[in-house]
Design a protein around this motif. Structure first.
Motif, PDB file in Angstrom:
ATOM      1  N   UNK A   8       1.906  22.093  -2.390  1.00  9.19           N
ATOM      2  CA  UNK A   8       2.265  23.484  -2.710  1.00  9.19           C
ATOM      3  C   UNK A   8       3.272  23.556  -3.851  1.00  9.19           C
ATOM      4  N   UNK A   9       4.227  22.626  -3.871  1.00  5.97           N
ATOM      5  CA  UNK A   9       5.224  22.629  -4.946  1.00  5.97           C
ATOM      6  C   UNK A   9       4.561  22.338  -6.291  1.00  5.97           C
ATOM      7  N   UNK A  10       3.624  21.412  -6.318  1.00  6.62           N
ATOM      8  CA  UNK A  10       2.908  21.112  -7.561  1.00  6.62           C
ATOM      9  C   UNK A  10       2.031  22.292  -7.981  1.00  6.62           C
ATOM     10  N   UNK A  11       1.415  22.955  -7.018  1.00  6.96           N
ATOM     11  CA  UNK A  11       0.595  24.112  -7.355  1.00  6.96           C
ATOM     12  C   UNK A  11       1.441  25.255  -7.901  1.00  6.96           C
ATOM     13  N   UNK A  12       2.663  25.394  -7.392  1.00  8.46           N
ATOM     14  CA  UNK A  12       3.576  26.405  -7.939  1.00  8.46           C
ATOM     15  C   UNK A  12       3.917  26.076  -9.390  1.00  8.46           C
ATOM     16  N   UNK A  13       4.135  24.803  -9.679  1.00  6.69           N
ATOM     17  CA  UNK A  13       4.391  24.382 -11.061  1.00  6.69           C
ATOM     18  C   UNK A  13       3.169  24.623 -11.926  1.00  6.69           C
ATOM     19  N   UNK A  14       1.994  24.306 -11.417  1.00 10.67           N
ATOM     20  CA  UNK A  14       0.762  24.526 -12.152  1.00 10.67           C
ATOM     21  C   UNK A  14       0.581  26.006 -12.471  1.00 10.67           C
ATOM     22  N   UNK A  15       0.863  26.867 -11.515  1.00 12.95           N
ATOM     23  CA  UNK A  15       0.746  28.310 -11.741  1.00 12.95           C
ATOM     24  C   UNK A  15       1.743  28.776 -12.794  1.00 12.95           C
ATOM     25  N   UNK A  16       2.960  28.236 -12.733  1.00 15.45           N
ATOM     26  CA  UNK A  16       3.966  28.611 -13.731  1.00 15.45           C
ATOM     27  C   UNK A  16       3.543  28.167 -15.133  1.00 15.45           C
ATOM     28  N   UNK A  17       2.999  26.962 -15.240  1.00 11.94           N
ATOM     29  CA  UNK A  17       2.498  26.496 -16.538  1.00 11.94           C
ATOM     30  C   UNK A  17       1.384  27.418 -17.036  1.00 11.94           C
ATOM     31  N   UNK A  18       0.503  27.832 -16.147  1.00 17.56           N
ATOM     32  CA  UNK A  18      -0.590  28.732 -16.523  1.00 17.56           C
ATOM     33  C   UNK A  18      -0.053  30.069 -17.007  1.00 17.56           C
ATOM     34  N   UNK A  19       0.987  30.566 -16.349  1.00 13.03           N
ATOM     35  CA  UNK A  19       1.555  31.868 -16.685  1.00 13.03           C
ATOM     36  C   UNK A  19       2.377  31.843 -17.969  1.00 13.03           C
ATOM     37  N   UNK A  20       3.050  30.718 -18.246  1.00 14.33           N
ATOM     38  CA  UNK A  20       4.041  30.703 -19.314  1.00 14.33           C
ATOM     39  C   UNK A  20       3.651  29.944 -20.579  1.00 14.33           C
ATOM     40  N   UNK A  21       2.698  29.049 -20.507  1.00 10.58           N
ATOM     41  CA  UNK A  21       2.287  28.324 -21.709  1.00 10.58           C
ATOM     42  C   UNK A  21       1.213  29.100 -22.462  1.00 10.58           C
ATOM     43  N   UNK A  22       1.271  29.025 -23.767  1.00 11.62           N
ATOM     44  CA  UNK A  22       0.251  29.681 -24.581  1.00 11.62           C
ATOM     45  C   UNK A  22      -1.038  28.853 -24.569  1.00 11.62           C
ATOM     46  N   UNK A  23      -2.061  29.417 -25.156  1.00 13.81           N
ATOM     47  CA  UNK A  23      -3.352  28.724 -25.248  1.00 13.81           C
ATOM     48  C   UNK A  23      -3.291  27.532 -26.194  1.00 13.81           C
ATOM     49  N   UNK A  24      -2.148  27.316 -26.864  1.00 11.42           N
ATOM     50  CA  UNK A  24      -1.978  26.157 -27.740  1.00 11.42           C
ATOM     51  C   UNK A  24      -1.833  24.860 -26.949  1.00 11.42           C
ATOM     52  N   UNK A  25      -1.686  24.968 -25.634  1.00  8.77           N
ATOM     53  CA  UNK A  25      -1.473  23.799 -24.784  1.00  8.77           C
ATOM     54  C   UNK A  25      -2.636  23.623 -23.824  1.00  8.77           C
TER      55      UNK A  25
END
Length: 92
Positions: free
Chosen positions: A15-32
């Motif tokens: 769950x902690x990794x999935x929370x990080x994954x969701x944050x990366x999805x929300x905050x990183x641009x499509x350049x990554x």
């Protein structure tokens, strides 16, 4: 970026990794581009080592950052860091 976070949750992902994954999805641009839970290998003529890295993030220039997420109490020693999981000794 994995788009199947709900399926990963059903598959027993952290769950902690999935929370990080969701944050990366929300905050990183499509350049990554984000790869989650990738197997890695270190092969030499004398030994083989296999493992897993939690996040591999690559930008369009080819720069890479690897993240191994630990979810526990950090144990600091004079020349080392380790993680203590519930009911286990610290792992460095």
């Amino acid at each position: 970026m994995p788009t199947n976070i709900a399926e990963l949750r059903l598959g027993g992902a952290s769950e902690a990794e999935l929370a990080t994954l969701q944050r990366l999805a929300d905050e990183l641009s499509a350049d990554y581009t984000v790869f989650y839970s990738r197997h890695v290998a270190d092969l030499t003529p004398r030994r083989q080592a296999f493992g897993e890295i939690d996040f591999v993030i690559v930008n369009q220039s080819g720069d890479v950052v690897l993240i191994e997420q630990k979810n526990g109490s950090l144990q600091e020693a004079e020349d080392d860091l380790g993680i203590r999981y519930a009911g286990q000794a610290a792992v460095g």
